[in-house]
Design an enzyme around this catalytic site. Structure first.
Site, PDB file in Angstrom:
ATOM      1  N   ASP A   1       1.683  14.377   3.265  1.00  0.00           N
ATOM      2  CA  ASP A   1       1.446  12.895   2.573  1.00  0.00           C
ATOM      3  C   ASP A   1       2.840  12.592   1.859  1.00  0.00           C
ATOM      4  OD1 ASP A   1      -0.082  11.119   1.399  1.00  0.00           O
ATOM      5  OD2 ASP A   1       0.239  11.967  -0.541  1.00  0.00           O
ATOM      6  N   SER A   2       2.738  11.497   1.358  1.00  0.00           N
ATOM      7  CA  SER A   2       4.101  11.074   0.591  1.00  0.00           C
ATOM      8  C   SER A   2       4.330  11.643  -0.710  1.00  0.00           C
ATOM      9  CB  SER A   2       3.840   9.545   0.537  1.00  0.00           C
ATOM     10  OG  SER A   2       2.751   9.317  -0.724  1.00  0.00           O
TER      11      SER A   2
ATOM     12  N   TYR B   1       5.012   5.323   0.107  1.00  0.00           N
ATOM     13  CA  TYR B   1       5.093   5.113   1.569  1.00  0.00           C
ATOM     14  C   TYR B   1       4.442   3.440   1.447  1.00  0.00           C
ATOM     15  CZ  TYR B   1       6.247   9.715   3.566  1.00  0.00           C
ATOM     16  OH  TYR B   1       6.610  10.633   4.024  1.00  0.00           O
ATOM     17  N   GLY B   2       3.575   3.226   0.835  1.00  0.00           N
ATOM     18  CA  GLY B   2       2.634   2.027   0.826  1.00  0.00           C
ATOM     19  C   GLY B   2       3.230   0.736   0.751  1.00  0.00           C
TER      20      GLY B   2
ATOM     21  N   CYS C   1      -2.590  11.049   4.582  1.00  0.00           N
ATOM     22  CA  CYS C   1      -2.101   9.905   4.159  1.00  0.00           C
ATOM     23  C   CYS C   1      -2.881   8.644   4.802  1.00  0.00           C
ATOM     24  CB  CYS C   1      -0.669   9.786   4.185  1.00  0.00           C
ATOM     25  SG  CYS C   1       0.341   8.510   3.708  1.00  0.00           S
TER      26      CYS C   1
ATOM     27  N   THR D   1      -1.828   5.561   4.898  1.00  0.00           N
ATOM     28  CA  THR D   1      -0.672   4.842   4.985  1.00  0.00           C
ATOM     29  C   THR D   1       0.136   5.239   6.635  1.00  0.00           C
ATOM     30  OG1 THR D   1      -0.643   4.356   2.742  1.00  0.00           O
ATOM     31  CG2 THR D   1       1.192   3.485   4.386  1.00  0.00           C
TER      32      THR D   1
ATOM     33  N   GLU E   1       2.213   9.766  -9.079  1.00  0.00           N
ATOM     34  CA  GLU E   1       3.327  10.726  -8.812  1.00  0.00           C
ATOM     35  C   GLU E   1       4.076  11.177 -10.126  1.00  0.00           C
ATOM     36  OE1 GLU E   1       4.856  11.894  -5.843  1.00  0.00           O
ATOM     37  OE2 GLU E   1       2.890  11.648  -5.156  1.00  0.00           O
TER      38      GLU E   1
ATOM     39  N   CYS F   1      -6.816   5.640  -0.264  1.00  0.00           N
ATOM     40  CA  CYS F   1      -5.753   6.145  -0.352  1.00  0.00           C
ATOM     41  C   CYS F   1      -5.497   7.540  -0.937  1.00  0.00           C
ATOM     42  CB  CYS F   1      -4.626   5.527  -1.298  1.00  0.00           C
ATOM     43  SG  CYS F   1      -3.073   6.116  -1.811  1.00  0.00           S
ATOM     44  N   THR F   2      -5.033   8.416  -0.253  1.00  0.00           N
ATOM     45  CA  THR F   2      -5.342   9.981  -0.820  1.00  0.00           C
ATOM     46  C   THR F   2      -4.994  10.114  -2.231  1.00  0.00           C
ATOM     47  OG1 THR F   2      -3.072  10.705   0.266  1.00  0.00           O
ATOM     48  CG2 THR F   2      -5.393  10.908   1.641  1.00  0.00           C
ATOM     49  N   HIS F   3      -4.055   9.310  -2.849  1.00  0.00           N
ATOM     50  CA  HIS F   3      -3.662   9.725  -4.210  1.00  0.00           C
ATOM     51  C   HIS F   3      -4.803   9.314  -5.145  1.00  0.00           C
ATOM     52  CE1 HIS F   3       0.411   9.717  -3.147  1.00  0.00           C
ATOM     53  NE2 HIS F   3       0.766  10.132  -3.856  1.00  0.00           N
TER      54      HIS F   3
HETATM   55  N1  DGL Z   1      -1.200   8.981  -0.165  1.00  0.00           N
HETATM   56  C1  DGL Z   1      -0.950   7.854   0.841  1.00  0.00           C
HETATM   57  C2  DGL Z   1      -2.107   7.182   1.357  1.00  0.00           C
HETATM   58  O1  DGL Z   1      -3.138   7.667   1.456  1.00  0.00           O
HETATM   59  C3  DGL Z   1       0.305   6.996   0.325  1.00  0.00           C
HETATM   60  C4  DGL Z   1       0.370   6.479  -0.832  1.00  0.00           C
HETATM   61  C5  DGL Z   1       1.728   5.863  -0.912  1.00  0.00           C
HETATM   62  O2  DGL Z   1       2.762   6.682  -0.759  1.00  0.00           O
HETATM   63  O3  DGL Z   1       2.179   4.681  -1.186  1.00  0.00           O
HETATM   64  O4  DGL Z   1      -2.163   5.954   1.640  1.00  0.00           O
END
Ligand code: DGL
Length: 256
Positions: free
Chosen positions: A11-12, A43-44, A74, A76, A153, A185-187
């Protein structure tokens, strides 16, 4: 490739830990390699080209380290780069994740569903196609949440700063009866409680982590590559930022 080789999950940053937890619960005997690219997070809000390059680089590193499968934890990276990665490595199981729109829509007749995700995920044709499939059955509201990943983060996964941020992004829906919220989003599963609280615990929250874990199991089963060792598997964690803060946060999110 051996059955005992690790399943790589990337993931990011710390987001994919929410998927890793589902994987470890479902496949306790597997060895896992988690790769958080926190130095390049988020990443997004980057371009699709940048994410394609980063995803390819991540995959190269993980395959070099002997991964038998890659889980793109992730949304994204899955939306913009999963197809090209599969073309590049046709012999490696590559499993992605997408917003859990289907269960959220099926939860009720004609529900109002908010899909929280990164701007890049929501700007992709892939998301349009997914949303269009359920257009007649639900009122689907796509809600890009720039800024949220940066907070997470930094370790802000509860408390007044997060609550204030969420209040602001949910303000337009204050007078709407929201039935379900998709954490696309996995975060975001790391802040599930705060999201639920922002809707007075009246909305049902969905995410794609468990579906991705089940799909990973199915894929490995189909090629007879599940690890048949009986002892608990090992976990190795790499983070490209590598600071004490990010490693502490990674383990905190993993163990809570
Ligand atoms: N956790 C990622 C996702 O599921 C990326 C979030 C990011 O880095 O913007 O989209």
């Amino acid at each position: 490739m051996k059955k005992t080789d690790p399943i790589a999950v990337f993931d990011s940053g710390v987001g994919g830990i929410s998927v890793l937890k589902e994987l470890m619960a479902l496949l306790p005997n597997e060895n896992f390699l988690y790769y958080g690219d926190s130095i390049n997070a988020p990443y997004g809000t980057k371009s699709a080209e940048e994410i394609k390059d980063l995803t390819k680089k991540n995959a190269e590193i993980l395959l070099e380290k002997g991964a038998k499968a890659i889980v793109i934890a992730c949304n994204t990276a899955t939306s913009v780069a999963a197809d090209s990665l599969r073309k590049l490595y046709p012999d490696i199981p590559i499993i992605g994740i997408e917003p859990a729109v289907k269960p959220a829509v099926l939860y009720k007749i004609h529900p109002t569903v908010i899909v929280m995700a990164t701007p890049l995920t929501l700007s992709q044709d892939k998301f349009d196609e997914l949303a269009r499939r359920y257009d007649n059955e639900a009122n689907i509201i796509a809600l890009p949440c720039p800024g949220l990943v940066k907070l997470i983060e930094r370790g802000v996964v509860e408390g007044p700063e997060l609550d204030a941020h969420l209040k602001e992004i949910f303000a337009p829906f204050r007078y709407l009866k929201v039935d379900s919220v998709v954490l696309g989003c996995t975060h975001y599963p790391h802040i599930k409680d705060a999201v639920s609280k922002a809707f007075d615990h009246k909305a049902v929250i969905f995410d794609g982590g468990s579906g991705t874990a089940r799909e990973t199991k199915r894929r490995l089963e189909s090629i007879d590559m599940l690890n048949d060792q009986t002892q608990k598997g090992e976990l190795h964690i790499i983070n490209t930022l590598g600071t004490k803060e990010i490693m502490d946060l990674t383990y905190f999110l993993l163990n809570r």
